[in-house]
Each structure stands twice: as C-alpha cells, then as structure tokens.
Design an enzyme around this catalytic site. Structure first.
Site, PDB file in Angstrom:
ATOM      1  N   LYS A 142       0.832  -1.191   0.000  1.00 27.18           N
ATOM      2  CA  LYS A 142       0.000   0.000   0.000  1.00 27.18           C
ATOM      3  C   LYS A 142       0.879   1.258   0.000  1.00 27.18           C
ATOM      4  O   LYS A 142       2.038   1.135   0.391  1.00 27.18           O
ATOM      5  CB  LYS A 142      -0.942  -0.008   1.194  1.00 27.18           C
ATOM      6  CG  LYS A 142      -0.249   0.320   2.516  1.00 27.18           C
ATOM      7  CD  LYS A 142      -1.287   0.489   3.556  1.00 27.18           C
ATOM      8  CE  LYS A 142      -0.896   1.240   4.756  1.00 27.18           C
ATOM      9  NZ  LYS A 142       0.160   2.106   4.930  1.00 27.18           N
TER      10      LYS A 142
ATOM     11  N   HIS B 222      -0.180  -5.958   5.534  1.00 24.75           N
ATOM     12  CA  HIS B 222       0.485  -6.783   6.548  1.00 24.75           C
ATOM     13  C   HIS B 222      -0.410  -7.056   7.754  1.00 24.75           C
ATOM     14  O   HIS B 222      -0.193  -8.002   8.483  1.00 24.75           O
ATOM     15  CB  HIS B 222       1.836  -6.197   6.954  1.00 24.75           C
ATOM     16  CG  HIS B 222       1.770  -5.057   7.904  1.00 24.75           C
ATOM     17  ND1 HIS B 222       1.572  -3.765   7.513  1.00 24.75           N
ATOM     18  CD2 HIS B 222       1.874  -5.021   9.255  1.00 24.75           C
ATOM     19  CE1 HIS B 222       1.564  -2.994   8.574  1.00 24.75           C
ATOM     20  NE2 HIS B 222       1.748  -3.721   9.654  1.00 24.75           N
TER      21      HIS B 222
ATOM     22  N   LYS C 206      -1.138 -10.834  10.243  1.00 23.58           N
ATOM     23  CA  LYS C 206      -0.954 -10.996  11.689  1.00 23.58           C
ATOM     24  C   LYS C 206      -1.740 -12.220  12.138  1.00 23.58           C
ATOM     25  O   LYS C 206      -2.904 -12.378  11.771  1.00 23.58           O
ATOM     26  CB  LYS C 206      -1.427  -9.736  12.422  1.00 23.58           C
ATOM     27  CG  LYS C 206      -0.502  -8.537  12.183  1.00 23.58           C
ATOM     28  CD  LYS C 206      -0.970  -7.330  12.950  1.00 23.58           C
ATOM     29  CE  LYS C 206      -0.224  -6.081  12.551  1.00 23.58           C
ATOM     30  NZ  LYS C 206       0.972  -5.819  13.322  1.00 23.58           N
TER      31      LYS C 206
ATOM     32  N   GLU D 275      -0.730   3.764  18.355  1.00 25.71           N
ATOM     33  CA  GLU D 275       0.729   3.636  18.230  1.00 25.71           C
ATOM     34  C   GLU D 275       1.399   4.677  19.096  1.00 25.71           C
ATOM     35  O   GLU D 275       0.877   5.794  19.243  1.00 25.71           O
ATOM     36  CB  GLU D 275       1.153   3.881  16.784  1.00 25.71           C
ATOM     37  CG  GLU D 275       0.610   2.875  15.815  1.00 25.71           C
ATOM     38  CD  GLU D 275       1.212   3.086  14.428  1.00 25.71           C
ATOM     39  OE1 GLU D 275       2.241   2.475  14.148  1.00 25.71           O
ATOM     40  OE2 GLU D 275       0.654   3.888  13.654  1.00 25.71           O
TER      41      GLU D 275
ATOM     42  N   ASP E 203      -3.628   6.167   5.623  1.00 25.40           N
ATOM     43  CA  ASP E 203      -2.535   5.290   6.046  1.00 25.40           C
ATOM     44  C   ASP E 203      -3.046   4.031   6.757  1.00 25.40           C
ATOM     45  O   ASP E 203      -2.525   2.943   6.532  1.00 25.40           O
ATOM     46  CB  ASP E 203      -1.590   6.080   6.970  1.00 25.40           C
ATOM     47  CG  ASP E 203      -0.340   5.296   7.338  1.00 25.40           C
ATOM     48  OD1 ASP E 203       0.249   4.673   6.441  1.00 25.40           O
ATOM     49  OD2 ASP E 203       0.048   5.307   8.532  1.00 25.40           O
TER      50      ASP E 203
ATOM     51  N   HIS F 122      -5.606  -1.089   6.504  1.00 24.15           N
ATOM     52  CA  HIS F 122      -5.583  -2.117   7.548  1.00 24.15           C
ATOM     53  C   HIS F 122      -6.910  -2.277   8.298  1.00 24.15           C
ATOM     54  O   HIS F 122      -7.448  -3.362   8.406  1.00 24.15           O
ATOM     55  CB  HIS F 122      -4.491  -1.804   8.575  1.00 24.15           C
ATOM     56  CG  HIS F 122      -3.131  -1.583   7.969  1.00 24.15           C
ATOM     57  ND1 HIS F 122      -2.642  -2.346   6.957  1.00 24.15           N
ATOM     58  CD2 HIS F 122      -2.159  -0.677   8.248  1.00 24.15           C
ATOM     59  CE1 HIS F 122      -1.424  -1.939   6.636  1.00 24.15           C
ATOM     60  NE2 HIS F 122      -1.111  -0.919   7.404  1.00 24.15           N
TER      61      HIS F 122
ATOM     62  N   LYS G 159      -1.188   8.180  16.115  1.00 22.02           N
ATOM     63  CA  LYS G 159       0.242   8.108  16.425  1.00 22.02           C
ATOM     64  C   LYS G 159       0.514   8.920  17.686  1.00 22.02           C
ATOM     65  O   LYS G 159      -0.269   9.794  18.040  1.00 22.02           O
ATOM     66  CB  LYS G 159       1.047   8.666  15.257  1.00 22.02           C
ATOM     67  CG  LYS G 159       0.872   7.837  13.996  1.00 22.02           C
ATOM     68  CD  LYS G 159       2.121   7.816  13.161  1.00 22.02           C
ATOM     69  CE  LYS G 159       1.977   6.950  11.936  1.00 22.02           C
ATOM     70  NZ  LYS G 159       2.318   5.542  12.157  1.00 22.02           N
TER      71      LYS G 159
HETATM   72  C1  BG6 Z   1       1.911   0.875   8.187  1.00 21.79           C
HETATM   73  C2  BG6 Z   1       1.681   2.340   8.301  1.00 21.79           C
HETATM   74  O1  BG6 Z   1       1.206   0.345   7.113  1.00 21.79           O
HETATM   75  O2  BG6 Z   1       1.489   0.245   9.399  1.00 21.79           O
HETATM   76  C3  BG6 Z   1       2.449   2.912   9.477  1.00 21.79           C
HETATM   77  O3  BG6 Z   1       2.097   2.984   7.105  1.00 21.79           O
HETATM   78  C4  BG6 Z   1       2.086   2.171  10.735  1.00 21.79           C
HETATM   79  O4  BG6 Z   1       2.181   4.299   9.619  1.00 21.79           O
HETATM   80  C5  BG6 Z   1       2.205   0.665  10.541  1.00 21.79           C
HETATM   81  O5  BG6 Z   1       2.974   2.600  11.750  1.00 21.79           O
HETATM   82  C6  BG6 Z   1       1.620  -0.061  11.741  1.00 21.79           C
HETATM   83  O6  BG6 Z   1       1.887  -1.429  11.645  1.00 21.79           O
HETATM   84  P1  BG6 Z   1       1.990  -2.326  12.949  1.00 21.79           P
HETATM   85  O7  BG6 Z   1       2.143  -3.694  12.436  1.00 21.79           O
HETATM   86  O8  BG6 Z   1       3.175  -1.833  13.715  1.00 21.79           O
HETATM   87  O9  BG6 Z   1       0.716  -2.097  13.706  1.00 21.79           O
END
Ligand code: BG6
Length: 499
Positions: free
Chosen positions: A159, A189, A193, A227, A246, A251, A351
């Site tokens: 993405k 991704h 998980k 996050e 994002d 996700h 964030k």
């Molecule tokens: C990414 C985003 O796809 O996923 C990031 O671009 C984000 O901004 C990240 O920090 C979060 O992934 P995870 O696996 O750490 O939750």
C-alpha cells in the site's frame, strides 16, 4: 541451519523460486523482507535452492550484502547467525544492478532468473514507491518476464493502492494491462498478523459465537490501532497521506470486513474475498453533512511518552508548520445489511498515543434487567476483546460476584493468550511471503476490494478538502476532543486500551 522447529514452521514448503526484490537497497528489504526470508529458510518454509535477487542501483553485491547483514543486527536481533549460517544465506543472494526505467535492467533480470528443478518460478516484490508499480509491470510484460510458461510469475505490491478512488482505479488499470489479476498480490500486513487470521478461525469454528454475532446481541464494535511511535522520518509520505488513508482505508477496514463478513462457502481466496467485498458494498457512505458528526481528526502536539519528551507533528523534519494532516482519526460507520443494521463500527487509530495496542472490541448489549442493583453498581455490558498486538489473545469481560457476604459485582476478565509461546507467533511478512510463494491469495486485496474501500473514504476526504486547521492532542495522552461525542450512545463509550 538448524533450529528447533516451532509450530509455525509446519506450513506447506515452497517450491524453489527466484525471489526478486525491486528496491532492494531500501528500508523494507532490510527491516522486513530479508529477516522474514531467513526465518522461513530456517523453518524449511523457503526452499534452500531459491534465489534472492536484489535489483538496485549504485551498489556492489558486497556492499549490499553488508548492509543486509547490518540490517539484521539492527532490526531482527533475535536472529542469531554465525558466519557459516550467514554464508549459506548470502550464497543464495545476487544483485542485478540497473535503473528500473531502462529496458536493459529487465533484460539483465531475465538473464539472472534461474531454472531450478525444471521450473523458473519468480516472485517480484516491489519495495519501491507506488508510482513505480505501473512502470515495473510494463517492464516485466515488455520483456516477457510476466509470462507464466516456465513457472509462476507473481508481483507483490505494498500500500498505498492509490490516494483516492480515481488514482486507485488508474493503478488497477495500469497493472491489469500488463498482468493478470491473479498474478497481483496486494499485501496488507495486518492480514498476515496471526491474531487477525485467528479471528476467522474463532468466528467460523466455534458454534457459540455465531448466534451472538449480530445486531440482536452486539451493541457496537471498535477496531483500533494505537501507536506510540510518530511518523519516523516519513514526512514526505505522511503529509500527503494522513492517518485516514494510512491506516483506516487499508488495515482497519480490511479487519472490519473479516469481523463483519458472512461465512464463506469454502476457505479459498475468492470465496473469502467475495464475502469481504459484500461488506464493503454495504457500508453506508458518510454524507458530507454528517462527516463532522461521524469522524474525528486530530494532530499530535508536543508531550511525553514513557517519561521522554516528544516533539509535535509540525516540528517533525519535513512537515510544514501549517500542516493540517491528521495523525489521529476515528470514523463511525454503519453496515446496511440484515446482520449489522444499526450497529456502529468505530474504527480509530493514532500516532504518539500512550501505548502501542491494536484491538477488536465487540461490545454486547447491556443486560436487559438489573437484578443486582442493591449496591448501586449495575452489571456492565460484556465485551469480547481480540488483542491484535501486543500480547495476542482474547479476553472476555464479564460480571462476577465480589467474594463476601454482600452482592457486589466486579469485572472479571477471562483471558486466553493466543500462543503458549511467543516463538509460535509468525511475523506477518513471513506468513504473507509464504502465501505468495504457495499461491494463496486469501489474505491479499483484490482490485475490486480496493476500489470499494476508496468509495467509502473519498466522501470523507472531500468533506475535509478545505481543512485549514485541526484539533491538537498532547503526545502521550488519551484526551482527544470529540471521541466521547463520536461514541455517544455506544455502551460504555470509547474503549481506551489503558490496561
Ligand atoms: C503501516 C503504516 O502500514 O502500518 C504505518 O504505514 C504504521 O504508519 C504501521 O505505523 C503499523 O503497523 P503495525 O504492524 O506496527 O501495527
């Protein structure tokens, strides 16, 4: 390389293949792709005859390998490797040096692909900026590299898949001109998980959940990714993207489809994706006049996380001091179908929040009658919480009697950690790379899914178009203006993952 076999190593072994990484000198390669390939090799999930071909410019094979080695030390210190083990792995790696805009690079790449055990399978991983995807697909097609006569040819892209509906459609068209849709693996991704995949297993292999999994019993659902990190030197991307594109469009919306979908007729890529897309089609678009009521956007200011001072978003390198980009976003969606009519799905992410926690919280309706209200402490609505990370697992929040002679209630939490041992939890990239190599596209987004999700996001972006200013929250704080209103009417309100 010998390592104790953990349960995650029991997947289907892959056939030997050429693993081509475009952008092999970048961060993603060092942080995720190479460590995952090493772990897969150790588990027997990557065939030892496979080849890893890095396509990049301005480096020798030696300096590239050295940077990969350093990358493992920094980003995957859990991989302990002695010299001999590193030599085995690095012996599988090659480079093709060249510019992706030049035809010669694809000619050289073609020459570098090896016929192994009678096939010339190839996975092309695009670890490059998205505006290069179309060009790479064209280059592969032009030089015959996407032709599947000698073996499979699969292209993996990351993405963002477009920045809005129009650009997503354009990208899909560009890719589909050169490749068959079945050759395109759009990686998300989050779907790799373990705990997200486990959600499907919980839903569709336990008979106690299904009767409750609908509007009659569920009050609302919250899907979140908090996050503590900031934008990590990605201002260039993040300024254009913001949290809505994002995290929500990709996700969290993908996770929502898994929570809300109907049972598929079989567990195959298209059967699952057909059900997911029905969910996206049923999401009610938020009308312009409701965007204010149904979304919250905010940006972090300076603050403290874990006792350390943290600068504001606008003070990050590369961010405009006037930036109105959202680093926190929440949206309240409704799914217009029989199962979910009237149930709010609140997706939120941010964030520089106090902790890194991602969860799916299913809040049930509150008990219809309060039999125990003698102490003025009514029973609370039950909740089923799927922890995506950290501490992957499930928790059921119930009411119980406080031991003693009175009938006071306490909250009791039944926890089921997902794995008995951390080592059993695979990294999302290991899962997804393995799926590409075995041709399982279940956890990858199809073109139509991507477009449907943008149809939901576009009206919000349009309503925000003239956004000149944005609310601030303090880094390291859960105080976000508008969240209580957004969750008004939802049993127990905003679920902040404070424990
Ligand atoms: C990414 C985003 O796809 O996923 C990031 O671009 C984000 O901004 C990240 O920090 C979060 O992934 P995870 O696996 O750490 O939750």
């Amino acid at each position: 390389m010998v390592e104790t076999v953990s349960r995650r190593c029991l997947g289907e072994p892959t056939e030997p293949a050429n693993i081509v990484i475009f952008g092999a000198g970048g961060d993603l390669t060092k942080r995720k792709l190479i460590p995952s390939l090493i772990k897969m090799l150790r588990c027997g999930l990557l065939h030892p005859k496979s080849r890893i071909i890095g396509v990049l410019k301005g480096r020798t094979e030696e300096t590239w390998l050295e940077s990969l080695y350093q990358g493992i030390r920094t980003y995957a210190p859990e991989i302990s490797m002695d010299k001999a083990q590193w030599q085995t792995f690095s012996g599988m790696c090659r480079i093709v040096s060249g510019d992706l805009k030049q035809d010669e690079t694809y000619v050289d790449l073609d020459a570098a692909l090896e016929m192994i055990d009678g096939h010339c399978h190839a996975m092309f991983y695009c670890a490059v900026p998205p505006n290069w995807y179309g060009m790479i697909a064209t280059g592969l097609k032009k030089m015959g590299l996407s032709d599947e006569t000698a073996g499979f040819r699969r292209v993996v892209i990351e993405k963002p898949f477009g920045m809005d509906l129009e650009s997503a459609k354009k990208l899909n068209r560009e890719l589909q001109t050169s490749l068959d849709e079945s050759q395109i693996y759009r990686i998300d991704h989050y779907l790799g998980k373990e705990s997200v995949q486990n959600l499907l297993v919980y839903r569709f292999s336990n008979s106690i959940l299904e009767p409750l999994w609908n509007r009659n019993f569920i009050d609302h659902i919250q899907i979140s990714a908090a996050e503590s990190i900031g934008i990590e030197y990605r201002a260039n991307y993040y300024e254009k993207s913001g949290a809505l594109r994002d995290m929500i469009q990709s996700h969290l919306m993908q996770v929502m489809t898994l929570v809300a979908m109907e049972p598929p007729v079989e567990f195959t890529a298209d059967a699952v994706r057909d059900e997911k897309i029905k969910v996206l089609r049923a999401v009610r678009p938020i009308e312009t006049e409701d965007v204010k009521k149904q979304t919250v956007a905010a940006q972090y200011g300076a603050g403290h996380i874990g006792g350390d001072p943290v600068k504001s978003y606008v003070a990050e390198e590369g961010v405009s001091p006037e930036s109105a980009t959202e680093t926190f976003v929440a949206a309240r969606f409704y799914i217009d179908n029989w199962r979910w009519q009237g149930v709010p799905f609140v997706l939120w992410t941010g964030k520089r929040l106090p902790r890194r926690v991602s969860e799916i919280v299913i809040r049930f309706r509150k008990p219809p009658f309060n039999l125990f209200d003698v102490q003025g402490n009514p029973p609370l609505a039950n909740a089923l919480v799927f922890r995506v990370h950290p501490d992957e697992g499930i928790a059921l929040r119930m009411n119980a009697k406080l031991p003693g002679l009175t009938t006071e209630l306490k909250r009791s939490v039944m926890r089921a950690p997902y794995a008995e041992d951390e080592g059993d939890i695979s990294d999302a990239y290991e899962v997804l790379l393995h799926d590409v190599l075995t041709g399982d596209a279940t956890l990858f987004s199809r073109a139509d899914e991507v477009e449907e999700s943008w149809k939901i996001i576009d009206p919000i972006l349009q309503a925000w178009e003239d956004k000149l200013s944005i609310n601030r929250y303090q880094a390291g704080s859960w105080e976000i203006e508008g969240m209580d209103e957004l969750l008004s009417g939802c049993e127990l309100g905003w679920h902040k993952p404070t424990y």
